[in-house]
Design an enzyme around this catalytic site. Structure first.
Site, PDB file in Angstrom:
ATOM      1  CE  LYS A  45      -3.030  -2.336   3.299  1.00  0.00           C
ATOM      2  NZ  LYS A  45      -3.439  -2.312   4.710  1.00  0.00           N
ATOM      3  N   GLY A  46       2.105   1.102   0.316  1.00  0.00           N
ATOM      4  CA  GLY A  46       2.967   2.263   0.562  1.00  0.00           C
ATOM      5  C   GLY A  46       3.097   3.229  -0.595  1.00  0.00           C
ATOM      6  CD  GLU A  88       8.397  -1.326  -3.233  1.00  0.00           C
ATOM      7  OE1 GLU A  88       7.753  -0.556  -2.485  1.00  0.00           O
ATOM      8  OE2 GLU A  88       8.592  -2.517  -2.950  1.00  0.00           O
ATOM      9  CG  ASP A  91      15.109  -1.672   4.827  1.00  0.00           C
ATOM     10  OD1 ASP A  91      16.339  -1.536   4.867  1.00  0.00           O
ATOM     11  OD2 ASP A  91      14.431  -1.924   5.845  1.00  0.00           O
ATOM     12  CE  LYS A 129      14.427   2.700   6.179  1.00  0.00           C
ATOM     13  NZ  LYS A 129      13.868   1.809   7.223  1.00  0.00           N
ATOM     14  CB  VAL A 185      11.031   7.201   7.189  1.00  0.00           C
ATOM     15  CG1 VAL A 185      12.425   7.684   7.565  1.00  0.00           C
ATOM     16  CG2 VAL A 185      11.116   6.204   6.038  1.00  0.00           C
ATOM     17  CG  ASP A 238       2.579   0.996   7.345  1.00  0.00           C
ATOM     18  OD1 ASP A 238       3.400   0.779   6.436  1.00  0.00           O
ATOM     19  OD2 ASP A 238       2.209   0.113   8.142  1.00  0.00           O
ATOM     20  NE  ARG A 288      -0.736   2.185   4.958  1.00  0.00           N
ATOM     21  CZ  ARG A 288       0.262   1.361   4.644  1.00  0.00           C
ATOM     22  NH1 ARG A 288       1.263   1.785   3.928  1.00  0.00           N
ATOM     23  NH2 ARG A 288       0.251   0.106   5.043  1.00  0.00           N
TER      24      ARG A 288
HETATM   25  P1  IMP Z   1      12.645  -4.444   1.574  1.00  0.00           P
HETATM   26  O1  IMP Z   1      12.060  -5.688   0.970  1.00  0.00           O
HETATM   27  O2  IMP Z   1      13.490  -4.740   2.791  1.00  0.00           O
HETATM   28  O3  IMP Z   1      13.394  -3.592   0.577  1.00  0.00           O
HETATM   29  O4  IMP Z   1      11.462  -3.635   2.198  1.00  0.00           O
HETATM   30  C1  IMP Z   1      10.629  -2.901   1.444  1.00  0.00           C
HETATM   31  C2  IMP Z   1       9.315  -2.653   2.149  1.00  0.00           C
HETATM   32  O5  IMP Z   1       9.422  -2.583   3.572  1.00  0.00           O
HETATM   33  C3  IMP Z   1       8.801  -1.310   1.717  1.00  0.00           C
HETATM   34  O6  IMP Z   1       8.044  -1.409   0.544  1.00  0.00           O
HETATM   35  C4  IMP Z   1       8.006  -0.854   2.922  1.00  0.00           C
HETATM   36  O7  IMP Z   1       6.685  -1.308   2.819  1.00  0.00           O
HETATM   37  C5  IMP Z   1       8.699  -1.501   4.098  1.00  0.00           C
HETATM   38  N1  IMP Z   1       9.621  -0.568   4.785  1.00  0.00           N
HETATM   39  C6  IMP Z   1      10.967  -0.609   4.788  1.00  0.00           C
HETATM   40  N2  IMP Z   1      11.496   0.395   5.520  1.00  0.00           N
HETATM   41  C7  IMP Z   1      10.430   1.118   5.963  1.00  0.00           C
HETATM   42  C8  IMP Z   1      10.326   2.329   6.755  1.00  0.00           C
HETATM   43  O8  IMP Z   1      11.303   2.951   7.206  1.00  0.00           O
HETATM   44  N3  IMP Z   1       9.061   2.780   6.975  1.00  0.00           N
HETATM   45  C9  IMP Z   1       7.950   2.140   6.515  1.00  0.00           C
HETATM   46  N4  IMP Z   1       8.013   1.024   5.757  1.00  0.00           N
HETATM   47  C10 IMP Z   1       9.244   0.510   5.491  1.00  0.00           C
HETATM   48 MG    MG Z   2       5.930  -1.332   0.422  1.00  0.00          MG
END
Ligand code: IMP
Ligand code: MG
Length: 171
Positions: free
Chosen positions: A37-38, A92, A96, A124, A146, A152, A158
């Site tokens: 949803k982000g 996206e 992270d 990140k 964040v 969220d 959000r």
């Molecule tokens: P990844 O798979 O570790 O790259 O994570 C990506 C997903 O984790 C993002 O699409 C977000 O939904 C969530 N996420 C990662 N860091 C944050 C943050 O600091 N705040 C909120 N959601 C986060």
């Molecule tokens: Mg996301």
């Protein structure tokens, strides 16, 4: 909560990204794939800055549970998406570990899109160790949790129109 990106800074950057995508995809009718949803706030603003024809689809991804620790398992719902023969841009909220993005890229590549690129509002530091390329980036952010502008914490925050860091003590 500490504000790290003001509304005005975000607006200016989204205008830039929209103009760049419009120039790069002229006559290509790309499909933007929003990751729910982000992505919703970022995508809604980005859409209004893109001046060329395009379509929009969604996937729903999740890795995070209620804490900030990634479970390491990506779950995705593709809603019958098919990007075969389309210039495709994944949109996206934040990258992270890059796990979500890697999974999406692998899965969408199998559908044989004409091209596949990534637009992420936030990146990140850990993302730079992942085997993913971010073609359109909003901002780099520090390795803190964040919220706002679609992102969220526990489904809250959000809707705040800027980006903020949640006080670690409240997590
Ligand atoms: P990844 O798979 O570790 O790259 O994570 C990506 C997903 O984790 C993002 O699409 C977000 O939904 C969530 N996420 C990662 N860091 C944050 C943050 O600091 N705040 C909120 N959601 C986060
Ligand atoms: Mg996301």
């Amino acid at each position: 909560m500490k504000i790290i990106l003001k509304k005005e800074q975000i607006t200016e950057r989204v205008e830039y990204l929209g103009a760049k995508i419009s120039a790069d995809y002229m006559d290509k009718n790309p499909v933007l794939i929003g990751c729910l949803k982000g992505c919703v706030v970022f995508l809604a603003d980005l859409m209004r800055e893109i001046t060329i024809p395009y379509t929009v689809e969604f996937v729903r991804t999740s890795t995070y549970g209620e804490s900030r620790t990634s479970s390491g398992i990506v779950q995705a719902d593709f809603f019958d998406l098919n990007v075969r023969g389309r210039h495709t841009v994944i949109v996206e909220d934040i990258v992270d570990t890059g796990l979500t993005l890697s999974y999406l890229i692998t899965t969408l590549t199998k559908q044989d899109p004409l091209s596949l690129k990534v637009c992420a509002f936030l990146v990140k530091p850990g993302a730079y160790d992942a085997p993913v390329t971010i073609d359109y980036k909003g901002f780099d952010v520090p390795d803190e949790f964040v919220v706002g502008y679609g992102l969220d914490w526990n489904e809250q925050y959000r809707g705040i129109p800027y980006l903020a860091v949640v006080d670690e003590k409240s997590l």
